[in-house]
Design a protein around this motif. Structure first.
Motif, PDB file in Angstrom:
ATOM      1  N   ARG A  52       0.778  -1.201   0.088  1.00 39.16           N
ATOM      2  CA  ARG A  52       0.003  -0.151   0.145  1.00 39.16           C
ATOM      3  C   ARG A  52       0.920   1.310  -0.113  1.00 39.16           C
ATOM      4  O   ARG A  52       1.765   1.308   0.780  1.00 39.16           O
ATOM      5  CB  ARG A  52      -0.941   0.245   1.141  1.00 39.16           C
ATOM      6  N   GLY A  53       0.785   2.242  -0.909  1.00 37.11           N
ATOM      7  CA  GLY A  53       1.559   3.666  -0.981  1.00 37.11           C
ATOM      8  C   GLY A  53       2.492   3.423  -2.134  1.00 37.11           C
ATOM      9  O   GLY A  53       3.038   4.413  -2.544  1.00 37.11           O
ATOM     10  N   ASP A  54       2.921   2.175  -2.407  1.00 37.43           N
ATOM     11  CA  ASP A  54       3.614   2.137  -3.724  1.00 37.43           C
ATOM     12  C   ASP A  54       3.311   2.937  -4.816  1.00 37.43           C
ATOM     13  O   ASP A  54       2.036   2.631  -5.111  1.00 37.43           O
ATOM     14  CB  ASP A  54       4.176   0.726  -3.960  1.00 37.43           C
ATOM     15  N   VAL A  55       3.859   3.342  -5.817  1.00 36.21           N
ATOM     16  CA  VAL A  55       3.473   3.946  -7.036  1.00 36.21           C
ATOM     17  C   VAL A  55       4.161   3.193  -7.967  1.00 36.21           C
ATOM     18  O   VAL A  55       5.360   2.998  -8.154  1.00 36.21           O
ATOM     19  CB  VAL A  55       4.050   5.498  -7.016  1.00 36.21           C
ATOM     20  N   LEU A  56       3.437   2.554  -8.886  1.00 35.75           N
ATOM     21  CA  LEU A  56       3.735   1.680 -10.026  1.00 35.75           C
ATOM     22  C   LEU A  56       3.493   2.614 -11.241  1.00 35.75           C
ATOM     23  O   LEU A  56       2.414   3.233 -11.462  1.00 35.75           O
ATOM     24  CB  LEU A  56       2.633   0.589  -9.873  1.00 35.75           C
ATOM     25  N   ALA A 195      -4.723  -1.715  -7.475  1.00 35.43           N
ATOM     26  CA  ALA A 195      -5.075  -0.695  -6.984  1.00 35.43           C
ATOM     27  C   ALA A 195      -6.143  -0.805  -5.603  1.00 35.43           C
ATOM     28  O   ALA A 195      -5.971   0.097  -4.751  1.00 35.43           O
ATOM     29  CB  ALA A 195      -6.151   0.130  -8.068  1.00 35.43           C
ATOM     30  N   ALA A 196      -6.753  -2.063  -5.523  1.00 40.26           N
ATOM     31  CA  ALA A 196      -7.770  -2.040  -4.452  1.00 40.26           C
ATOM     32  C   ALA A 196      -6.682  -2.334  -3.240  1.00 40.26           C
ATOM     33  O   ALA A 196      -7.491  -2.079  -2.038  1.00 40.26           O
ATOM     34  CB  ALA A 196      -8.503  -3.343  -4.723  1.00 40.26           C
ATOM     35  N   ARG A 197      -5.468  -2.831  -3.301  1.00 41.85           N
ATOM     36  CA  ARG A 197      -4.668  -3.075  -2.553  1.00 41.85           C
ATOM     37  C   ARG A 197      -4.026  -1.739  -1.786  1.00 41.85           C
ATOM     38  O   ARG A 197      -3.392  -1.792  -0.886  1.00 41.85           O
ATOM     39  CB  ARG A 197      -3.478  -3.933  -2.742  1.00 41.85           C
ATOM     40  N   GLY A 198      -4.082  -0.690  -2.534  1.00 51.29           N
ATOM     41  CA  GLY A 198      -3.614   0.570  -2.350  1.00 51.29           C
ATOM     42  C   GLY A 198      -2.564   1.021  -2.862  1.00 51.29           C
ATOM     43  O   GLY A 198      -1.849   1.941  -2.394  1.00 51.29           O
TER      44      GLY A 198
END
Length: 344
Positions: A52-56, A195-198
């Motif tokens: 959560r919070g990673d930017v892909l 995305a649902a994971r954050g």
């Protein structure tokens, strides 16, 4: 540094000749760049690897059906041409075979005269500059007469009904002469689950051209010159990436093309990403200090390639080559349609 340091032996049978189904069923090697340790998973397990919070960051470029087969006007010489980079006014830099038969002043005829390419010059990298002549719009014409420009190590062309398999599911803007292959493993369902994971998902643009896949022919790395490729970063993506880095969250690049795009801008703006577009010929190899990314999802690359040098800059040459030997032993599939690696 010698180019030969980035050589390795790959059995021909390890080169993937077809895409696996479903996309996310490919293997995923996890390479920890802190200690060089390796784990073996499936690509869909990326859902547990990202936090959560990673930017892909994705590359949304779409591949042109850029390979065309025609004939030199006034002769029986068969010609293969690959569109690389538009230069405006229907002029393109292209690769052609046989190049020695196509000097300025020559004309190539495609599709029974529906498309002409007049050779108007040469390029610095052994290609040609051509001016296209056609009626109507070029895009639908290419869709009809062009083929996907698969790399030469893939021996059979994809049938038309499978052409989308050489596109990422999020490809949008046409302009690449080769796929940003790290993204081929993603499915819409996996992206939705991330995305649902954050996980924040954003994109940049780099149209893949000669710079990405041109072989290194010099003996020393610093003698190789990259060909420039067009990139674009929009304000929203820049803001997301900068905020993540300020807050200590990870920025994960999907592919070497995303890495080169972000590092191009970061290197010009003291580590900050800004909205920008232009041409990049950045060449990343060991000794480079990364400023924009914390991790990289990538495929397995050709020996002595600039892409292998880039990932060696991130994870260390010895660790990468050791991981590649483990991949060969574990029957990983290599190159464009092959398996993936997550360097964290």
């Amino acid at each position: 540094m010698e180019v030969a340091l980035f050589d390795y032996h790959l059995p021909p049978e390890a080169i993937a000749q077809y895409p696996i189904e479903p996309r996310d069923a490919s293997k995923l090697m996890i390479l920890d760049r802190r200690d060089g340790t390796v784990e073996h998973k499936q690509f869909r397990d990326l859902l547990e690897e990202l936090q959560r919070g990673d930017v892909l960051v994705l590359n949304r470029s779409r591949v042109l059906p850029a390979r065309l087969y025609g004939q030199k006007a006034g002769t029986d010489v068969a010609v293969e041409m690959v569109l690389l980079t538009p230069q405006g006014n229907d002029c393109w830099d292209v690769l052609v075979r046989p190049g020695r038969r196509l000097k300025p002043g020559s004309t190539i005829i495609f599709a029974d005269g529906r498309l002409h390419a007049d050779v108007i010059g040469t390029t610095a990298f052994g290609g040609r500059r051509v001016k296209l002549r056609y009626a109507g719009d070029l895009a639908p014409l290419l869709d009809e007469i062009g083929q996907m420009p698969l790399p030469p190590y893939i021996v059979q062309a994809l049938p038309p009904e499978q052409a989308e398999r050489y596109q990422t599911v999020y490809a949008r803007e046409r302009g690449s002469a080769a796929a940003p292959t790290a993204g081929l493993h993603f499915t819409p369902e996996l992206l939705e689950a991330l995305a649902a994971r954050g996980v924040e998902i954003t994109s940049v643009l780099l149209h893949v051209g000669l710079g990405t896949f041109r072989p290194v022919q010099a003996e020393r790395i610093d003698e190789h010159v990259m060909h420039a490729e067009f990139y674009q970063i929009e304000a929203d993506a820049a803001e997301r990436i900068n905020r993540a880095r300020q807050e200590g969250r990870r920025v994960i690049a999907v592919g070497t093309t995303v890495t080169r795009t972000l590092e191009t801008v970061a290197s010009q703006h003291s580590g900050k990403i800004i909205a920008a577009s232009g041409w990049t010929d950045i060449f990343i190899y060991p000794g480079y200090t990364f400023q924009a990314i914390d991790g990289l999802i990538t495929n397995f690359h050709l020996p002595k390639s600039t892409l292998l040098m880039l990932i060696s800059a991130l994870a260390g040459r010895e660790a990468v080559l050791n991981a590649y030997q483990q991949a060969i032993a574990a029957d990983y599939r290599f190159f464009s349609f092959g398996d993936a690696m997550f360097i964290r």
